[in-house]
Design a protein around this motif. Structure first.
Motif, mmCIF file in Angstrom:
data_model
loop_
_atom_site.group_PDB
_atom_site.id
_atom_site.type_symbol
_atom_site.label_atom_id
_atom_site.label_comp_id
_atom_site.label_asym_id
_atom_site.label_seq_id
_atom_site.Cartn_x
_atom_site.Cartn_y
_atom_site.Cartn_z
ATOM 1 N N PRO A 127 9.519 6.726 0.880
ATOM 2 C CA PRO A 127 8.450 6.444 0.012
ATOM 3 C C PRO A 127 8.808 6.148 -1.280
ATOM 4 O O PRO A 127 9.843 6.680 -1.853
ATOM 5 C CB PRO A 127 7.485 7.690 -0.141
ATOM 6 C CG PRO A 127 8.285 8.849 0.188
ATOM 7 C CD PRO A 127 9.167 8.454 1.227
ATOM 8 N N ILE A 128 8.387 5.006 -2.156
ATOM 9 C CA ILE A 128 8.847 4.548 -3.145
ATOM 10 C C ILE A 128 7.800 4.525 -4.222
ATOM 11 O O ILE A 128 6.659 4.317 -3.971
ATOM 12 C CB ILE A 128 9.406 2.787 -2.967
ATOM 13 C CG1 ILE A 128 10.276 2.948 -1.848
ATOM 14 C CG2 ILE A 128 9.933 2.269 -4.392
ATOM 15 C CD1 ILE A 128 11.634 3.528 -2.169
ATOM 16 N N PHE B 187 12.108 -6.141 -4.820
ATOM 17 C CA PHE B 187 13.023 -4.676 -5.007
ATOM 18 C C PHE B 187 12.235 -3.635 -4.207
ATOM 19 O O PHE B 187 12.884 -3.005 -3.058
ATOM 20 C CB PHE B 187 13.005 -4.158 -6.307
ATOM 21 C CG PHE B 187 13.727 -2.707 -6.381
ATOM 22 C CD1 PHE B 187 15.157 -2.525 -6.360
ATOM 23 C CD2 PHE B 187 12.976 -1.695 -6.386
ATOM 24 C CE1 PHE B 187 15.744 -1.338 -6.560
ATOM 25 C CE2 PHE B 187 13.544 -0.334 -6.288
ATOM 26 C CZ PHE B 187 14.816 -0.301 -6.409
ATOM 27 N N ALA B 188 11.034 -3.153 -4.164
ATOM 28 C CA ALA B 188 10.433 -2.183 -3.619
ATOM 29 C C ALA B 188 10.221 -2.347 -1.937
ATOM 30 O O ALA B 188 10.621 -1.553 -1.315
ATOM 31 C CB ALA B 188 8.783 -1.946 -4.186
ATOM 32 N N THR C 118 -1.503 0.891 -6.761
ATOM 33 C CA THR C 118 -0.839 0.287 -5.650
ATOM 34 C C THR C 118 0.178 -0.830 -6.359
ATOM 35 O O THR C 118 -0.430 -1.700 -7.051
ATOM 36 C CB THR C 118 -1.718 0.010 -4.487
ATOM 37 O OG1 THR C 118 -2.325 0.966 -4.095
ATOM 38 C CG2 THR C 118 -0.704 -0.909 -3.361
ATOM 39 N N LEU C 119 1.180 -0.957 -5.901
ATOM 40 C CA LEU C 119 2.148 -2.182 -6.375
ATOM 41 C C LEU C 119 1.471 -3.244 -5.744
ATOM 42 O O LEU C 119 1.399 -3.651 -4.379
ATOM 43 C CB LEU C 119 3.374 -1.937 -5.876
ATOM 44 C CG LEU C 119 4.539 -3.168 -6.103
ATOM 45 C CD1 LEU C 119 4.638 -3.104 -7.807
ATOM 46 C CD2 LEU C 119 5.649 -2.861 -5.738
ATOM 47 N N LYS C 120 1.325 -4.327 -6.948
ATOM 48 C CA LYS C 120 0.818 -5.706 -6.444
ATOM 49 C C LYS C 120 0.939 -6.515 -7.539
ATOM 50 O O LYS C 120 1.243 -6.063 -8.848
ATOM 51 C CB LYS C 120 -0.556 -5.727 -5.955
ATOM 52 C CG LYS C 120 -1.526 -5.269 -7.137
ATOM 53 C CD LYS C 120 -2.898 -5.197 -6.585
ATOM 54 C CE LYS C 120 -3.921 -4.686 -7.692
ATOM 55 N NZ LYS C 120 -5.367 -4.609 -7.251
ATOM 56 N N GLU D 142 0.818 -1.354 0.057
ATOM 57 C CA GLU D 142 0.028 0.161 0.096
ATOM 58 C C GLU D 142 0.765 1.479 -0.106
ATOM 59 O O GLU D 142 0.400 2.432 -0.444
ATOM 60 C CB GLU D 142 -0.767 -0.192 1.093
ATOM 61 C CG GLU D 142 -1.815 -1.215 1.349
ATOM 62 C CD GLU D 142 -3.044 -1.008 0.088
ATOM 63 O OE1 GLU D 142 -2.994 -0.032 -0.478
ATOM 64 O OE2 GLU D 142 -3.825 -2.129 0.007
ATOM 65 N N ASN D 143 2.071 1.156 0.434
ATOM 66 C CA ASN D 143 2.984 2.258 0.544
ATOM 67 C C ASN D 143 3.841 2.630 -0.602
ATOM 68 O O ASN D 143 4.636 3.295 -1.039
ATOM 69 C CB ASN D 143 3.838 2.144 1.787
ATOM 70 C CG ASN D 143 4.944 1.039 1.727
ATOM 71 O OD1 ASN D 143 4.386 0.006 1.035
ATOM 72 N ND2 ASN D 143 5.843 1.080 2.623
#
Length: 440
Positions: free
Chosen positions: A114-115, A103-104, A89-91, A68-69
């Motif tokens: 924050p990324i 990586f993230a 959001t990254l998923k 979520e971040n």
């Protein structure tokens, strides 16, 4: 006169420090969004990975869930591009994961910043045509990726989000190696590719992280000379470019592809390790990579006593790419054994001991090989003083271990392996031991 000169010198020094402070991003800054670009072909896409399998690999547990971040903007695929059309959001995308997920998480956890990830990847594409900045052909990925990056950054500007672009991760080259035109031109094309991005993004010092092609797979094993040509080109470019780094990947796992044997993709575990490889390189560049520490606090062998040296060496099964510390549960093998000296070079030297360490789990992803049970059995059999060394390169083949080696000279293992054994013996002798090379 001297007072005035000292004043001018002090003023100039102060101005230089101020400029330096403005131009060099503070790595202590945990507020500014750090943007990373991921691009390339199928091993950057994450082909043949399975998000549902992440749970099988304890160090990466939880990466099947949304982060979520972490912001994510992407355009992935070939004829039918799968695009986010803005930030999300990254998923995992469906069942597929790429290197960006591991990586993230590692970069975010380490930097506390924050990324954001911008990713454009398409399987079966070439640098000579699809990614060509000057005369793009095929899927015309360079202009497509440029538009994706510019629009994603513009959206951050509109939202008032302060950011800086930290790096560009690139994994590509398999298809260029089959072209009589593109293979010999890969170094020239890659150099132009890097220069074009720096020009078009107005980032003259943009850092690039160039991932090694997968050497373990069918393509890696059956196209050795072609792979060697691309690796050599990548290494030549990164050696000359102060803002480019070559990322070895031969230690990464590979999986059986769907009906295609070893195929040419990393698969799930390999992709997770692929991402951590980029993360480690980035964190090292900013001085944030945690140093491994497994000290042998006291030398366990009696001074001047004879010592049997056992050498373990080989490929991926000797390396232990899928055996994790967590799999040992409450076994005593999960703990370091300070009574057995252990020295190692794993994955072609990617992970190496600092001198002699206690026998224990030492792989980069908390992995281990047969050395743990081997040492336990020797100790139980009371064979006397002994030490264990381990040398592996899981991206190699048997002909790489012969004295003659192969034309893929950067894969040749015989000389470094022999030197590793000789150095181990010399170090034990320096401690006063008479060394018997008891077995390999």
């Amino acid at each position: 006169m001297h007072t005035a000169l000292r004043f001018v010198q002090t003023l100039l020094a102060t101005m230089l420090l101020a400029v330096s402070a403005r131009s060099a991003p503070s790595q202590a800054d945990t507020k500014t969004l750090r943007v990373f670009i991921f691009a390339g072909q199928s091993n950057m896409v994450g082909s043949h990975s399975r998000a549902n399998d992440i749970k099988l690999f304890p160090p990466f547990a939880g990466l099947d869930l949304p982060q979520e971040n972490v912001m994510y903007s992407y355009s992935i695929g070939r004829e039918d591009m799968n695009s986010s059309n803005g930030w999300t959001t990254l998923k995992p995308l469906g069942s597929v994961i790429g290197p960006e997920v591991s990586f993230a998480r590692k970069v975010a956890q380490t930097t506390k910043a924050p990324i954001a990830i911008i990713k454009c990847a398409s399987g079966g594409t070439t640098l000579g045509e699809d990614w060509n900045p000057d005369t793009p052909g095929g899927f015309k990925l360079y202009p497509l990726a440029l538009q994706l990056i510019r629009s994603s950054l513009a959206d951050l500007d509109r939202k008032g989000i302060r950011y800086r672009v930290e790096g560009f991760m690139w994994h590509q080259g398999e298809n260029d190696m089959f072209s009589r035109e593109f293979k010999p031109a890969y170094a020239k094309n890659l150099k132009n590719f890097l220069a074009s991005w720096r020009r078009d993004l107005n980032l003259p010092k943009l850092n690039f992280y160039i991932g090694e092609l997968c050497t373990k797979t069918v393509w890696g094993m059956d196209n050795r000379e072609n792979m060697h040509a691309i690796r050599t080109a990548q290494k030549a470019v990164t050696a000359e470019d102060p803002y480019a780094v070559y990322i070895p990947t031969s230690q990464n796992a590979v999986e059986i592809g769907d009906g295609a044997g070893l195929h040419y993709h990393y698969g799930t575990l390999g992709q997770l390790q692929h991402g951590e490889g980029y993360a480690d390189a980035y964190l090292k560049s900013i001085g944030k990579l945690a140093k491994r520490s497994r000290p042998l606090k006291a030398w366990p062998l009696s001074k001047s006593s004879p010592v049997k040296l056992f050498v373990l060496a080989g490929h991926r099964n000797m390396e232990g790419e899928r055996a994790f510390r967590a799999d040992l549960l409450s076994s005593p093998l999960a703990k370091d054994n300070p009574k057995i000296p252990f020295k190692y070079s794993l994955g072609g030297g990617i992970t190496a001991s600092t001198g002699w360490e206690p026998l224990g789990v030492a792989g980069a992803s908390e992995t281990f090989g047969p050395e743990l049970s081997f040492g336990q059995q020797l100790q139980a059999a009371s064979v006397g003083n002994f030490a264990i060394t381990k040398y592996t390169h899981s991206g190699s083949q048997v002909n790489d271990w012969t004295p003659a080696g192969t034309s893929a000279t950067d894969q040749n293992q015989y000389k470094p392996f022999i030197n590793f054994i000789k150095q181990s013996i010399k170090e034990l002798q320096a401690k006063g031991h008479q060394v018997e090379l008891a077995g390999i």
